[in-house]
Write a protein that holds these residues in place. Sequence first.
Motif: not given
Length: 215
Positions: A165-177
């Motif tokens: 939902r937020d943080g580094l995990g969200l940034d990584m998922m946005m980059s992956f998508d």
Amino acid sequence: MSNSSLLSPVASFSFSHKPLKSTFLLSPSHPSLLTLNMLPKKFRNSNRFRRLIVAKSNGNDSVDSADRLISALCYFYPFFDGIQYGKYVINQFYPVQAIVQPLVPAIKVFKSFPFNGFLVFLTLYFVVARNPNFSRYVRFNTMQAIGLDVLLIFPDLLERSFNPRDGLGLDMMMSFDSTVFLFLLVCLIYGSSSCLLGQLPRLPIVAEAAERQVL
């Protein structure tokens, strides 16, 4: 016009996750399956030789206009099916919006029914890719498009199992998508434009598998 107004048609519909005896082969100007079977076994099994056979369709004079158009249209299928991965890129970059905007009506039709993607998959595979009445050129490009769509299973599974939902995990998922979407966009532009020019596009990851299906 603001970016949000340009993107409103795209945001107005919901995305769903989803889960050649060819006359070309018998042409005297191209090696037939009979010729292939007469070669020594080491050549018949050679990846290099298979690539040579498929590349024979690369001449502009050997691909008629109908085959070029059908092949070019096939590459829109994986792009439409994976358009949801562009939700971040489309919002942030106007050039990408300008590319996607004319396709919005077709995307809305494609996404209007949950099983449209699956029905298009069945149609392309059984009606086109496995139909010997179509040229090997059309079937090869159709199989590449189908292969691209099959690969979308992996990012779909990743998003379902890892949905920060937020943080580094969200940034990584946005980059992956965004990476998945840009890959689909490049494949669409390269594949469709090559087909319209009568050339044979070879896409990474899926070209070898499509080649084996055709031969």
